[in-house]
Design a protein around this motif. Structure first.
Motif, short mmCIF file in Angstrom:
data_model
loop_
_atom_site.label_atom_id
_atom_site.label_comp_id
_atom_site.label_asym_id
_atom_site.label_seq_id
_atom_site.Cartn_x
_atom_site.Cartn_y
_atom_site.Cartn_z
N ILE A 68 37.14 40.32 39.95
CA ILE A 68 37.91 41.05 40.97
C ILE A 68 37.57 42.54 40.89
N LEU A 69 37.26 43.11 42.03
CA LEU A 69 37.04 44.56 42.12
C LEU A 69 38.22 45.12 42.91
N ALA A 70 38.96 46.05 42.32
CA ALA A 70 40.19 46.52 42.94
C ALA A 70 40.26 48.05 42.94
N ARG A 71 41.31 48.55 43.58
CA ARG A 71 41.60 49.99 43.59
C ARG A 71 43.05 50.17 43.18
N ASP A 72 43.32 51.14 42.30
CA ASP A 72 44.69 51.35 41.85
C ASP A 72 45.42 52.32 42.77
N ALA A 73 46.67 52.60 42.44
CA ALA A 73 47.51 53.43 43.29
C ALA A 73 47.00 54.86 43.41
N GLU A 114 38.10 41.53 34.75
CA GLU A 114 37.48 40.30 34.26
C GLU A 114 38.59 39.37 33.78
N LEU A 115 38.53 38.10 34.19
CA LEU A 115 39.57 37.12 33.87
C LEU A 115 39.05 36.04 32.93
N ARG A 121 37.89 52.13 35.96
CA ARG A 121 38.71 51.51 34.93
C ARG A 121 38.20 50.10 34.67
N ALA A 122 38.35 49.64 33.44
CA ALA A 122 37.91 48.29 33.07
C ALA A 122 39.10 47.54 32.49
N MET A 123 39.42 46.39 33.08
CA MET A 123 40.59 45.63 32.67
C MET A 123 40.20 44.19 32.35
N ARG A 158 37.95 50.79 20.08
CA ARG A 158 36.78 51.60 19.71
C ARG A 158 35.96 51.97 20.93
N ALA A 159 35.82 51.04 21.86
CA ALA A 159 35.02 51.31 23.06
C ALA A 159 35.69 52.36 23.93
N GLY A 160 37.00 52.33 24.01
CA GLY A 160 37.74 53.29 24.82
C GLY A 160 37.64 52.95 26.30
N GLY A 161 38.70 53.22 27.03
CA GLY A 161 38.67 52.99 28.47
C GLY A 161 38.79 51.54 28.88
#
Length: 226
Positions: free
Chosen positions: A146-151, A159-160, A189-191, A207-210
């Motif tokens: 899924i590629l999304a946009r936040d508020a 990634e699921l 952002r990466a979720m 450790r990777a951050g973000g």
């Protein structure tokens, strides 16, 4: 059938999983081999789409995956394309078949999970909306769930992973995020969403951050039928 000691614990579990479903399907159709000979694989697959018999009524995706794989296996066996040499034990054949079934089932679970997450992105995070038109976006390193946009207007790569997050998922997500950053020219952002995460993955994400890790849980909804 006795399980060969050469099989791993995972293969044994896969064998048990496969046999359990196959036994229930065999009972539902009154003899699976006979039904395949009489009606054919295509007719049986179509029947499996709508029948209310178990295990299809409750586990339709998994049961259909088992039925499909067994039908292909039996077709290959009848046509002589399945290796039945003395060097290959029946346990290994079943284990290999069961592993494939498990992979098919995991694929179906991820597709079903993606559908549900897309329907409730605002629950995952208020203001989150899909920007991929409901279709996985292809990048150099793979396909983004899924590629999304936040508020706040930032791009979010999601990634699921159904169930426990597997090894390699974090690397996969970071590669996707990098590809999108290169295409868009801005940070993203990466979720990563999964049922649970190992301590190793949690530590690697810090450790990777973000990288944001999110877990999910199923809930039960009850309705009165009579």
């Amino acid at each position: 059938m006795t399980i060969s000691p050469m099989l791993s614990e995972r293969q044994k579990n896969s064998c048990d999983y496969y046999r359990a479903f196959l036994k229930r399907i065999d009972h539902a159709v009154g003899g699976l081999d006979e039904a395949l000979d009489r009606d054919g694989a295509e007719h049986l697959a179509e029947w499996a789409r709508t029948t209310d018999l178990e295990p299809f009524a409750t586990y339709r995706s998994n049961a259909r995956a088992v039925l499909k794989r067994y039908s292909l296996y039996r077709l290959g066996k009848l046509s002589g394309q399945v290796d039945e040499s003395p060097d290959v034990s029946s346990e290994e054949v079943v284990a290999d078949l069961a592993d494939t079934i498990t992979a098919d089932a995991n694929f179906l679970r991820e597709r079903e999970m993606q559908t549900q997450v897309r329907l409730q992105l605002g629950t995952l995070e208020p203001g989150l909306v899909a920007i991929d038109g409901g279709i996985e976006v292809s990048v150099a390193t793979g396909r983004i769930d899924i590629l999304a946009r936040d508020a706040e207007g930032r791009t979010v790569v999601i990634e699921l992973k159904p169930g426990k997050c597997p090894a390699g998922a974090l690397e996969q997500l970071l590669a996707y995020a990098y590809d999108i950053e290169q295409e868009h020219g801005t940070g993203v952002r990466a979720m990563l969403v999964a049922g649970s995460f190992s301590d190793r993955i949690r530590a690697a994400a810090r450790r990777a951050g973000g990288v944001e890790l999110r877990t999910y849980a199923y809930s039960l909804n009850f309705a009165t039928l009579a």
